[in-house]
Every structure is written in C-alpha cells, then in structure tokens.
Scaffold this motif. Structure first.
Motif, PDB file in Angstrom:
ATOM      1  N   ALA A  23       0.670  -1.037   0.111  1.00 23.11           N
ATOM      2  CA  ALA A  23      -0.005   0.077   0.194  1.00 23.11           C
ATOM      3  C   ALA A  23       0.816   1.209  -0.038  1.00 23.11           C
ATOM      4  CB  ALA A  23      -1.074   0.144   1.192  1.00 23.11           C
ATOM      5  N   ARG A  37      -5.497   2.629  -0.164  1.00 21.61           N
ATOM      6  CA  ARG A  37      -5.900   1.105   0.081  1.00 21.61           C
ATOM      7  C   ARG A  37      -4.782   0.230  -0.339  1.00 21.61           C
ATOM      8  NH1 ARG A  37     -12.408   0.082  -0.323  1.00 21.61           N
ATOM      9  NH2 ARG A  37     -12.999   2.159   0.740  1.00 21.61           N
ATOM     10  N   LEU A  52      -8.146   2.513   6.803  1.00 25.38           N
ATOM     11  CA  LEU A  52      -7.283   1.849   5.974  1.00 25.38           C
ATOM     12  C   LEU A  52      -6.878   0.384   6.645  1.00 25.38           C
ATOM     13  CD1 LEU A  52      -5.550   4.749   4.449  1.00 25.38           C
ATOM     14  CD2 LEU A  52      -7.069   3.135   3.242  1.00 25.38           C
ATOM     15  N   CYS A 108      -9.233  -2.131   5.956  1.00 26.77           N
ATOM     16  CA  CYS A 108      -9.080  -2.627   4.570  1.00 26.77           C
ATOM     17  C   CYS A 108      -7.784  -3.639   4.569  1.00 26.77           C
ATOM     18  CB  CYS A 108      -8.917  -1.233   3.608  1.00 26.77           C
ATOM     19  SG  CYS A 108     -10.200  -0.444   3.538  1.00 26.77           S
TER      20      CYS A 108
END
Length: 400
Positions: A15, A20, A133, A136
């Motif tokens: 990332a 993301r 995040l 995620c």
C-alpha cells in the motif's frame, strides 16, 4: 506435541501511504521486509511489560506469520489473529502472538496479521485519507488466507477470526462488512470495548484536523518521526476532549466506505455465524483514571455492552457463547486484568518473561491454565461450540 512449522514474515499486500492495500502480484517474489507499522511505545507496557523482541518499523508492514503442523493437504481449521493495542501499537509478528502452542495442541493453522495503525491506518482527513485503512488491510489479509492457506495445510472454508481489545473491535466490524462475507465462518472477541467501535465522521474529521495542525506539514510527505510526534500531540488533545485515558485518538470511522454506515448488513452477515465473546473479570484495572471502581467500570465497559451484543447476535440468528476469565495471578496488583488471557493462548515462556500482569505465578501454572484455555478456543474453532473449561475460566451459552 510436535513443534509446528513457522513461516514468515510473508507480505500479503502492499500500500502507498494513505491508500488502500493491493494484493501482492503473483509474480512478486521479493522477500518480506519483516517491518511492523511505525508506532510509539504501548500505553500498556506497565501491564504487559515491554516486548523482548525488536522488529524494524516501516510502512512496508502488511506482513503476516503462520504456524502450522504441516505444509500438506491436511485441510486444518485456520485461526486468523488480529492483535490489540488501541489501534496504535502492537504487531502480529511479535513473539507475544506466536501461534505455535495453538497449532501444536489443536492441529490447526494459526495466522497472525500486521495491519496499519495510528494515523497511517485510521486518519480521517479530507483530501488525504478516508480512514479505516487498517480495516481494509485486515480484509486483504483474509483474502490472502482464502487464496493461499491451503498451501500451508489449512482449510480456507473453515476460518475463525479472533481479536483482543482493538483487535476484537476489528472482528466486530469485519462481521458486518460485505467485503468480508464468506471469508470466515466463526469469530472470537476477547475483551472488546464495544463503546469504542467507531467514531462519527464529523468527530473523526475534527481529530484529523487536530493531527494536521500538530504536524504542520503535508501528511503525505512528512517523515515517520514527524507523524509519530503529531500522533502523540493528537492523543493528548483527544484526552482533553474526551476525558478518557482509554479512548484512542485514531479509531475506525463510522459512515465511511468500507463502513457504509451503522448496522448496514449486520443481520444478514452474522446469520448462521458461530461467535465466542467474553472479558476478564478485572479488565479495567489496566486503565487507571477511568474511575474509582474497576469492577463497576468493567461491567460498564465490557460486560453490559457485550451482553447486549450477544442478545442481538441471537436475534439475528447467530450462535453465541460467552466466557469470563477470573484468574488472578498471585503477586499481581492487576487481578484478572486486560490482556491476561494472551499468554494463555499465544507466545512462549520467554516472550512473557517478567510480564507484570503475571505477578509471581509460576510458568507451570500459566502453562496448565493455558492448555485448558487453548482447548476451549480450539474446540470452538473446530465445532462452533466451546468445550467446558475448569475454573477460573467460566464458559456460558449466550449472555451471562
């Protein structure tokens, strides 16, 4: 018990800062850096002790480790661990969270996951970061497990996710994310303060602006020490705002993709799910300053919200079971405190050497209670129902 095979660190995703995660391309064979997310010392060091192992810190931190009895076609149950630390400290790669004892005792595969923390994982700031995040990252780790765990002797169709404290909040949120649906069939929440599950977007943006002001430069290009210094200042400002030493500055944001709003898909997602949740009898002794009566604070922060959550699970068609750990190690001033179940599940004698919360308890006592506790978790991971456990671990069907 046969010593399990330990593999890792393995990079499960990459990332860019405030972006993301992306899965690692199939042709990318670069070894993992072994980095953990940049972080300040944990506020729970006085309780757990400082970790004995040191890992490099950096932003290439989306790594995991695996403990397995064999890299074969065993199709074993899989347990995926999300560590706690107030969304600001900790790492799945730490020796505290070595899954070897669980893997060996239960013939299961244990995966321990790093995810982004603090501002890097949970900053909400217009034009910079959408927030969530770190959540995620966890979804991406579960996708990696679904694709690759058979190569490590695991069954991708029999995955249990488990987490403690902030990790338990992560598990709670993953339970209702459409993106995570089908990636696990069971869930364990350990000492999860459900009142801190997420923060409204407006309040999160206010904290993001406080962070930006403390940083004084572009978060997208600031160096890591500058980010951590601004995190420290933001934590102090959040303490002044909330009055709670327990509430982290950076937590998941409600109403932000991939959290599309409160309760978006809860009933549909948890129907048929097996869930084990519980707390430690004296959880709140870990958080001085929250109140004069730790027992009442533990009921308020853990027991009552978890009981309400269990009732909601039952209404939605999930199968819920509870536990409470009443163990109070001799010589410990903390009693059955926050994090006390961790050395019963993970790590080794050396990893937990000198931990203040263990007091004067001989390791033989820790090991014996650990065997019983692991058996309860392992039976749940295999069958969806925890086995009975000896005191001081109390197991119950549904809310206690």
């Amino acid at each position: 018990m046969t010593e399990p095979i330990r593999t890792g660190p393995i990079r499960y995703a990459t990332a860019e800062r405030f972006a993301r995660p992306r899965p690692v391309p199939a042709g990318d064979t670069r070894p993992s850096t072994g980095e953990i997310c940049p972080q300040l010392p944990s506020r729970l060091d006085p309780l757990m002790g400082a970790p004995h192992d040191i890992h490099p810190q950096g932003e290439d931190c989306l790594n995991l480790s695996i403990a397995t009895p064999g890299r074969d076609a065993g199709a074993r149950p899989v347990l995926v661990w999300f560590h706690g630390g107030g969304f600001s400290s900790g790492a799945g790669l730490m020796d505290w969270y070595d899954g070897g004892a669980l893997a060996a005792q239960g013939d299961v595969v244990v995966v321990s996951v790093n995810y982004r923390l603090g501002a890097l994982g949970y900053l909400c700031l217009d034009g910079v970061s959408e927030g969530n995040l770190g959540l995620c990252d966890q979804v991406e780790a579960l996708r990696w497990v679904s694709t690759h765990i058979a190569d490590h002797g695991g069954d991708p169709g029999n995955v249990t996710i488990l987490g403690q404290s902030a990790g338990g909040i992560s598990v709670r949120l993953l339970m209702e994310l459409p993106e995570a649906r089908g990636l696990f069939r069971r869930a364990i929440l350990q000492s999860t303060p459900l009142g801190l599950t997420s923060r409204p977007r407006k309040d999160s943006l206010d904290i993001g602006r406080t962070f930006a002001a403390a940083l004084g430069t572009d978060p997208r290009t600031a160096d890591v020490p500058e980010l951590l210094a601004a995190q420290r200042e933001t934590a102090l400002a959040n303490l002044r705002r909330s009055g709670s030493p327990m509430e982290p500055a950076f937590i998941p944001v409600a109403g932000t993709d991939p959290l599309r709003g409160p309760d978006t898909a809860f009933d549909e997602n948890v129907r048929g799910l097996d869930v084990l949740y519980g707390w430690n009898a004296d959880d709140m002794t870990a958080f001085p300053g929250e109140g004069d009566d730790p027992a009442e604070q533990t009921r308020r922060v853990y027991e009552k919200p978890l009981a309400q959550f269990g009732a909601r699970l039952a209404r939605a068609g999930a199968r819920a079971h509870t536990y409470r750990l009443d163990w109070r190690p001799a010589g410990s001033p903390f009693g059955a405190t926050h994090c006390l179940e961790l050395p019963l599940l993970f790590g080794t004698r050396e990893a937990w050497r000198g931990s203040p919360m263990l007091g004067d308890a001989p390791w033989e006592e820790v090991a014996a209670l650990g065997t019983a506790t692991r058996e309860t978790w392992l039976t749940f991971a295999r069958t969806g129902t925890p086995c009975p456990a000896p005191a001081p671990l109390v197991i119950g069907p549904g809310p206690m």
